[in-house]
Design an enzyme around this catalytic site. Structure first.
Site, PDB file in Angstrom:
ATOM      1  N   LYS A  44     -30.779  22.956  -8.349  1.00 60.22           N
ATOM      2  CA  LYS A  44     -31.246  21.950  -7.417  1.00 60.22           C
ATOM      3  C   LYS A  44     -31.128  20.543  -7.995  1.00 60.22           C
ATOM      4  CE  LYS A  44     -35.039  24.641  -7.253  1.00 60.22           C
ATOM      5  NZ  LYS A  44     -36.415  25.127  -7.030  1.00 60.22           N
ATOM      6  N   GLU A  99     -22.949  17.946 -11.612  1.00 57.04           N
ATOM      7  CA  GLU A  99     -24.130  18.314 -12.398  1.00 57.04           C
ATOM      8  C   GLU A  99     -25.051  17.104 -12.548  1.00 57.04           C
ATOM      9  OE1 GLU A  99     -26.091  20.263 -13.487  1.00 57.04           O
ATOM     10  OE2 GLU A  99     -25.305  21.954 -14.595  1.00 57.04           O
ATOM     11  N   GLU A 103     -26.672  19.426 -21.259  1.00 56.03           N
ATOM     12  CA  GLU A 103     -27.402  19.417 -22.518  1.00 56.03           C
ATOM     13  C   GLU A 103     -26.640  20.278 -23.533  1.00 56.03           C
ATOM     14  OE1 GLU A 103     -32.055  19.165 -23.232  1.00 56.03           O
ATOM     15  OE2 GLU A 103     -31.401  21.193 -22.819  1.00 56.03           O
ATOM     16  N   PHE A 152     -36.357  14.715 -23.188  1.00 51.92           N
ATOM     17  CA  PHE A 152     -36.452  15.307 -21.855  1.00 51.92           C
ATOM     18  C   PHE A 152     -36.632  14.228 -20.785  1.00 51.92           C
ATOM     19  CE2 PHE A 152     -38.337  17.811 -18.450  1.00 51.92           C
ATOM     20  CZ  PHE A 152     -37.520  18.928 -18.470  1.00 51.92           C
ATOM     21  N   ASP A 159     -36.214  17.993 -12.866  1.00 51.62           N
ATOM     22  CA  ASP A 159     -37.609  18.411 -12.814  1.00 51.62           C
ATOM     23  C   ASP A 159     -38.205  18.704 -14.180  1.00 51.62           C
ATOM     24  OD1 ASP A 159     -35.923  20.811 -13.117  1.00 51.62           O
ATOM     25  OD2 ASP A 159     -37.824  21.890 -12.947  1.00 51.62           O
ATOM     26  N   ARG A 165     -38.896  15.969  -9.116  1.00 52.60           N
ATOM     27  CA  ARG A 165     -37.539  15.829  -8.567  1.00 52.60           C
ATOM     28  C   ARG A 165     -37.441  14.689  -7.561  1.00 52.60           C
ATOM     29  NH1 ARG A 165     -34.499  20.389  -9.970  1.00 52.60           N
ATOM     30  NH2 ARG A 165     -35.613  22.364 -10.072  1.00 52.60           N
TER      31      ARG A 165
HETATM   32  P1  IMP Z   1     -27.551  23.158 -20.547  1.00 52.45           P
HETATM   33  O1  IMP Z   1     -27.156  24.501 -20.061  1.00 52.45           O
HETATM   34  O2  IMP Z   1     -28.340  23.241 -21.820  1.00 52.45           O
HETATM   35  O3  IMP Z   1     -26.400  22.186 -20.668  1.00 52.45           O
HETATM   36  O4  IMP Z   1     -28.589  22.590 -19.532  1.00 52.45           O
HETATM   37  C1  IMP Z   1     -28.208  22.084 -18.370  1.00 52.45           C
HETATM   38  C2  IMP Z   1     -29.248  22.206 -17.285  1.00 52.45           C
HETATM   39  O5  IMP Z   1     -30.577  22.139 -17.790  1.00 52.45           O
HETATM   40  C3  IMP Z   1     -29.062  21.024 -16.383  1.00 52.45           C
HETATM   41  O6  IMP Z   1     -28.265  21.385 -15.306  1.00 52.45           O
HETATM   42  C4  IMP Z   1     -30.466  20.672 -15.976  1.00 52.45           C
HETATM   43  O7  IMP Z   1     -30.776  21.331 -14.771  1.00 52.45           O
HETATM   44  C5  IMP Z   1     -31.348  21.201 -17.068  1.00 52.45           C
HETATM   45  N1  IMP Z   1     -31.754  20.095 -17.980  1.00 52.45           N
HETATM   46  C6  IMP Z   1     -31.214  19.740 -19.159  1.00 52.45           C
HETATM   47  N2  IMP Z   1     -31.849  18.708 -19.721  1.00 52.45           N
HETATM   48  C7  IMP Z   1     -32.824  18.372 -18.853  1.00 52.45           C
HETATM   49  C8  IMP Z   1     -33.844  17.347 -18.852  1.00 52.45           C
HETATM   50  O8  IMP Z   1     -33.979  16.512 -19.771  1.00 52.45           O
HETATM   51  N3  IMP Z   1     -34.651  17.319 -17.774  1.00 52.45           N
HETATM   52  C9  IMP Z   1     -34.554  18.197 -16.735  1.00 52.45           C
HETATM   53  N4  IMP Z   1     -33.632  19.165 -16.700  1.00 52.45           N
HETATM   54  C10 IMP Z   1     -32.769  19.256 -17.737  1.00 52.45           C
HETATM   55 MG    MG Z   2     -28.927  21.499 -13.351  1.00 48.42          MG
END
Ligand code: IMP
Ligand code: MG
Length: 176
Positions: A44, A99, A103, A152, A159, A165
């Site tokens: 979302k 996206e 992260e 974060f 969220d 959000r």
């Molecule tokens: P990844 O798989 O570790 O790259 O994480 C990606 C997903 O985690 C993103 O699509 C976000 O939905 C969520 N995410 C990563 N960092 C944050 C943050 O700082 N705040 C909120 N959601 C996050």
């Molecule tokens: Mg995401």
């Protein structure tokens, strides 16, 4: 600003977000003007970014959504990604994944594998934010709005345990 009993500070204002979104759309409008791509919104978190970005897109395109859940209810990426979309028809098409934030890159690796199994012509990634210092896998993110530190963030679709959000600006967790 308090969300779920944690303090957050203003980080990126809605005006700054708009400038970033416009910059990305300008580049995509050039790169994809004759490619009739399908934008795939990752739910979302990317809802707000996608709806703003897509309103700046000035060529023929389709829009679809996909759901990828990786965070659970915490501030640490869970490492496993759940994908759902009942109806995906992308064979032979140019795909742009939208996206909110990249992260570790784990979510995108899973998503890319899933989408590539449907034999698209190309797949590229558009993300509003990136935390390069958190990357655990090597993925090529073609369009990045802004690279930020590992902290974060919430707001503008993103969220903290499903809250925040709806905030028009982006906030970062307070260190005090
Ligand atoms: P990844 O798989 O570790 O790259 O994480 C990606 C997903 O985690 C993103 O699509 C976000 O939905 C969520 N995410 C990563 N960092 C944050 C943050 O700082 N705040 C909120 N959601 C996050
Ligand atoms: Mg995401």
């Amino acid at each position: 600003m308090k969300i779920n009993n944690k303090n957050f500070n203003l980080f990126i204002s809605k005006n700054e977000i708009d400038i970033i979104v416009k910059q990305i759309s300008d580049i995509i409008n050039i790169d994809y003007y004759n490619k009739n791509p399908i934008f795939i919104i990752v739910l979302k978190g990317s809802l707000f970014f996608a709806s703003d970005l897509l309103r700046y897109i000035n060529f023929n395109c389709e829009i679809d959504t996909i759901s990828a859940k990786s965070y659970g209810n915490q501030m640490v990426s869970s490492g496993t990604t759940e994908i759902s979309n009942a109806n995906i028809n992308i064979a032979g098409r140019h795909i742009l994944i939208i996206e909110d934030i990249v992260e570790t890159g784990n979510t995108l690796v899973t998503l890319l594998q899933y989408l590539n199994s449907f034999k698209p012509l190309s797949v590229e990634i558009v993300t509003l934010l990136s935390k390069p210092s958190c990357r655990k896998v090597d993925i090529n993110v073609k369009y990045i709005g802004l690279s930020i530190p590992a902290d974060f963030v919430v707001g503008y679709g993103m969220d903290y345990a499903e809250y925040g959000r709806n905030l028009p600006d982006i906030y970062t967790i307070s260190k005090e």
